[in-house]
Structure formats: structure tokens, C-alpha cells
Design an enzyme around this catalytic site. Structure first.
Site, PDB file in Angstrom:
ATOM      1  N   LYS A   7       0.574  -1.082  -0.121  1.00 56.26           N
ATOM      2  CA  LYS A   7       0.266  -0.120   0.016  1.00 56.26           C
ATOM      3  C   LYS A   7       0.394   1.591   0.195  1.00 56.26           C
ATOM      4  O   LYS A   7       0.612   2.459  -0.666  1.00 56.26           O
ATOM      5  CB  LYS A   7      -0.958   0.257   1.295  1.00 56.26           C
ATOM      6  CG  LYS A   7      -1.918  -1.063   1.005  1.00 56.26           C
ATOM      7  CD  LYS A   7      -3.463  -0.499   0.348  1.00 56.26           C
ATOM      8  CE  LYS A   7      -4.209  -1.235   0.645  1.00 56.26           C
ATOM      9  NZ  LYS A   7      -5.657  -1.335  -0.566  1.00 56.26           N
ATOM     10  N   SER A  47      -8.826  -0.575   6.714  1.00 55.94           N
ATOM     11  CA  SER A  47      -8.220  -1.643   8.211  1.00 55.94           C
ATOM     12  C   SER A  47      -6.836  -1.056   8.116  1.00 55.94           C
ATOM     13  O   SER A  47      -6.931  -2.043   9.268  1.00 55.94           O
ATOM     14  CB  SER A  47      -9.182  -2.793   7.931  1.00 55.94           C
ATOM     15  OG  SER A  47      -8.144  -3.331   6.816  1.00 55.94           O
TER      16      SER A  47
END
Lengths: 331, 331
Positions: free
Chosen positions: A59, A84
Site C-alpha cells: 500500500k 482497515s
């Protein structure tokens, strides 16, 4: 194949530019190979170990690329993200490096390691209840009050271009080492990594088939591909793969994946636990549940790698120690 | 510095030849970097991840090199080795690839994963009691009966040359990436990996200081360096670092290390456990106790990496799952 009318779809040049942009800060992760795994599946498996990426997942690629492209006025007003945990850490770490104020909206049942790490990167963390509160509503408050920029987890061209650098590296290394990759399996939640890798493959290795791998109960991409339109997961679906629990494919990501994927596979929680244990025991790698779905697909025979060269993503390694310990001793 | 009179000391050409020899079968392991670790020690740490090597430790390098050099008649008569587990797996895996019969003498308190893996590679495993039996006596029976060749774990020129390929790769990659390595910390039992890396450094990076890192109670290399002669460890010494529990430095390895090392460090079991937990939590790598001593030395401040570029070996990852789980949850 040209995504007519959609100027949002990143070009290969966008992926190349992202690769240059993130190079000073991101890890060029290794493409690992393990003799024991190769024997187990009777093929050649190349493991793109994004577990070793900065912040412990892929990410960071998209987040750093996206944040680098903000203008000074946007940077001054800060960024907001909901996640999350892995996008949260990626955005928080990128924001810290670039000196941008950062607020992250996280579900209160996210792994505690992910919440703690996100705070450690200097982000303000706002917890919400996944069942009763809307993260969008909470985020919009910060966006309105501060004029901050929302950094979407996957449905954003420059996020997809950033994740595409993972694919660019896979195919560059395959070329350097003279390997023809028959298929790439990609861990799939909202589909950003999948779309990015598929776009890189289209340019660099068009013969490689790209597959999304999802947790059972969250095979929204598989069902959407079959239906030809975006479908939602059941609201009561559950899985240990916390990183992949998106309600439906992204609008932009699905548009790309619909054109470029060869298919999608789904694995059970039990198969994921077995893959995590295999990774710790045999590959000596710590992989989180959502990062282990492709390995699970291979080991469980959902994808037959016999006599093939298959690249798979190990997309992240941010699991709580107690959970890892349980998986390692119970399996 | 020319090891006068000792023709046993491998030359740099021996290391280069070993590198060519093992290339088709060994993993060229990545030299990893982790932003969080760099920040923690305020320096630049390069992790040579031999945990990702074939058989889960660097030992495959020396074993495959040594076994490749046996002549046909020697190959036909088989090989014997004694080892607590990593050399065992390295020799067993190399023997299997080369079609050589293999007997391994292992202590009955070796990690069960190491015993099981050694058997899985097709070796005949003979267990002995470390306290009451002599592994040399057991080995000699096989050597006499079968005319087999004993594959020593470290005190052998071609084993040292094989382990030296680990150093060769570290310095090659450092050169490619334009990094000057100030120091290399090496996990040290009998001193084979240390000697091999020191020999590679002498040729490729003479300004790099080489340090051995040992478990407390087994700092025989440290004490021997200070005394100028080989000293033994106390017979009742104990440590969790099963891979590093040698009674004294090797004859040949000490001759090399005495000339080429800048020093030796020792770490406690508790420091090793903390380093293992750090590796799983932050580096996402499974490292066994003996493979974590260099990381422990950095994290515990035994070696100050501030403003330095320091390469360290993570020499192996073969720990029992229950032990790993305990370390991960207790620390």
C-alpha cells in the site's frame, strides 16, 4: 482494450512515472523462489514479497505516489483516509515523509498492530464501529472542516498507478532473468493492486494471465466478472482476511479488471491459515491472512501451477503476533 | 596476511569458483533493508537473508560446493556429517540433488523441524545423546564401514569457500548499489561463515570491518582472539542458539579469523529472543535463534551502527513453530 472514453485509467507511462517517484523511499521488493514450494506445486513459483515493503504491505506504493502529486496548498490542508490498516499505514508513512498532516478513519476491530503502527507514523487515528457507523460520514466531517484531501484506498488513478509498480518490478525482473511468466495471482480486495499489475502486464508481458484471488464470502470480483457488472458482498460475510474486506469492486478498478483479468479464485479461511503456516515454516516469511490468499490458492490446488511459471503476490505481513502464534501452532 | 605456509586457506578464486558452482541450485539471497530498523539504530542496516536460502540457512552453500567436488568413486561411497541441524539439512539436500547417499549424525535434542527436514531430504539420520555419546565415534563407524567421506561443518577449505559466496554476494550488491559497507556482523559458531565472508571482504571490500557475533557462554571465538589461541567453551554452557553451539573455534577457521576479524561480540538469550520477535513483527522474517544474534547485537546496542552502513547475516530460519510462537507472544 483501450478503455474508450475513460481518461481515468492510468497509462503505462503513469506506472513508469510512479516507479521513478517512489524509488527513493519504497523497497524494490525481491521476487523470491523456494525449492520446496516449487516441488510442492510441481511448477515454478515467484513470490513478490510485498511483506518486505515499507510499512509491511504494497500500500505504500500507491499512497506515496498519490501524496507526492498533491500541490502545496493541498499538502498544507492535510489528507484523510479510511482503511482497515494497510492503506492506513501506507498513507500515514507517506504523509510523515512528505510532512503532511494525516487523519485515518479505522474500524475498531482492525488488528491492533495496524492501529498502533498507523499512530506510530504520526497519524491521527479515529476509530469507528464497522457495524453501526459510516466511515464516509466521519471522513466527510474532516474533509469539510479542514479542506483535506481524501486518499481513496483503490479507486484512484494514481493509487492504481502506484500499485502497478509492483507489477512493473515483477516483469522487469522476469525479463532480466529470462523467465516467461504464465500467470500472476494477485491478492484482491478493492482491486487496486490487481488492476495496477494487470495494466503493467498488458504492456510488459501480454501473454501472462492475471487472476484475482479473494477470500470466500468476499468474491465480489469473481461474481462481478461473471455478471458483467459490479456486485456487492453479503453484509454479514466474514473472513480472517481483514485487508480484503471490501463491499464491492471499485468502479475504476473493476473497469480495468473486467477488461484484463483471466479470472478470479476464492479461498477459505482454513486454506489461508494453512498457507500462513506454510509460509512461516517453509518460506520463513510472515504473511498476514489477506497477503496469503494467492499462496493458499496454489497450495489448495485452486490454481494448478504444474509445469507453469506463476508469480504470486504476498501483499502484506501485518498480522497480530498472537494470531500468528495461533496459526503457527494450530495448523 | 598471506597465511604463510597454510595451503588450506581458500583463495578468493576458490570463492568465485564456488559461486559459479552453486549458482544453479542455491538462492542468491536478497540484501534487505528496513526503514524501521534503520531508524531504530540510527544507521543503515543491510540484512543478508540466508533464512531464504535453500534449506533455510547458508549451510547449503558450503555443502553443495564441497559435495560437487567429490570424485565419482567418493560420490558412490556416500557422505557422512554430524550437525545439530543446518549443516545436516544443507548436506542432505546437496546429496539428494547430486544423487549421493547421505548419513547424518544429529543430537537427539536438535529442533524437531531440523531432524524432520533432514529426513525429508532423504538422509539417514542417526541420533545420539550430546551428553554421553561421541558423534565422532559414531561417524567413524560409518566412515570405516562404507568408505564414506566425512563432510565437516566448518573446518574444510571448500566449505569455507562455499560460505564465502555469501560475502561475495554482499559486496557485489553493495558495489552495484554504490554502498560502502563499514562493518559486517556474522553469526558465528565454528567460524566457517565468518571466515568465508572475511576472505571475500579482504579481496572485495578491505575497508569493511568484520565481526563475529556469538551467544553468551559460547564466545569461544572472542576469548580465543583475545588469548591468541583456540580456547574451549565450558562444557556446561547452554544457549537457545542451537546452531552455534560448537566447543571451540575450528583450526582452519580460527587461523583465518585471527588474521582478518576486527573483533567479536556476544549476546544473551534474552537479547536473541527480542531480536527474533522484532524480526517477525517488524521485518516480517522468521529467524532462528542462532540466525538472530547479529540483529540482537545491533538492537541491544552491543554494536553501535549510528551513521554507519552495517551488513548483518540472518544466517538461518529453522526454528520449531512452538518455540517461535512462544517468542512472538512472550516478548
Amino acid at each position: 482494450m483501450n478503455f474508450p472514453g475513460n481518461t481515468q485509467v492510468p497509462s503505462f507511462a503513469d506506472i513508469e512515472a510512479a516507479s521513478q517517484r517512489i524509488a527513493p523511499r519504497a523497497v524494490r521488493t525481491p521476487l523470491l523462489e523456494n525449492a520446496y514450494l516449487n516441488e510442492a506445486v510441481n511448477g515454478r513459483v515467484l513470490l513478490k514479497a510485498e511483506t518486505l515493503q515499507r510499512t509491511g504491505s504494497f500500500k505504500f506504493r500507491g499512497a506515496f505516489n498519490r501524496l507526492s502529486l498533491l500541490d502545496d496548498s493541498q499538502k498544507a490542508k492535510g489528507v484523510v483516509a479510511y482503511s482497515s490498516g494497510n492503506h492506513a499505514q501506507g498513507v500515514a508513512a507517506a504523509a510523515k515523509i512528505l510532512g503532511i498532516e494525516c487523519t485515518i478513519i479505522m474500524p475498531n476491530d482492525a488488528p491492533s498492530l495496524k492501529i498502533a503502527n498507523t499512530r506510530n507514523y504520526g497519524a491521527e487515528v479515529v476509530l469507528y464501529d464497522r457495524k453501526t457507523e459510516s466511515r464516509e460520514a466521519i471522513a466527510s466531517k474532516f474533509l469539510d472542516d479542514r479542506g483535506a484531501t481524501l486518499i481513496r484506498p483503490f479507486d484512484d488513478p494514481q493509487i492504481i498507478a502506484g500499485q502497478g509498480t509492483c507489477g512493473l518490478e515483477i516483469f522487469e525482473e522476469a525479463n532480466e532473468r529470462d523467465m516467461a511468466i504464465n500467470a500472476v495471482l494477485v491478492c484482491c480486495g478493492g482491486g487496486g493492486l490487481t488492476a495496477g499489475i494487470a495494466l503493467a502486464a498488458r504492456e510488459m508481458s501480454p501473454a501472462s494471465q492475471i487472476y484475482a484471488v479473494e477470500p470466500k464470502g468476499f468474491e465480489d470480483t469473481a461474481r462481478s466478472l461473471a455478471a458483467g457488472k459490479r456486485l456487492e458482498n453479503a453484509p454479514d460475510a466474514a473472513s480472517i482476511c481483514d485487508a480484503l474486506l471490501t463491499p464491492s469492486p471499485g468502479e475504476l478498478t473493476f473497469q480495468i479488471n473486467q477488461q484484463l483479468l483471466s479470472g478470479a479464485l476464492a479461498v477459505s479461511d482454513e486454506q489461508v491459515r494453512e498457507a500462513m503456516a506454510f509460509a512461516m515454516r517453509n518460506l520463513k516469511l510472515v504473511v498476514e491472512p489477506g497477503g496469503a490468499v494467492c499462496l493458499a490458492a496454489l497450495l489448495a490446488g485452486q490454481f494448478d501451477a504444474a509445469d507453469k511459471t506463476v508469480a504470486i503476490t504476498l501483499s502484506g505481513g501485518n498480522a497480530d503476533p498472537a494470531f500468528l502464534a495461533d496459526v503457527m501452532t494450530a495448523t
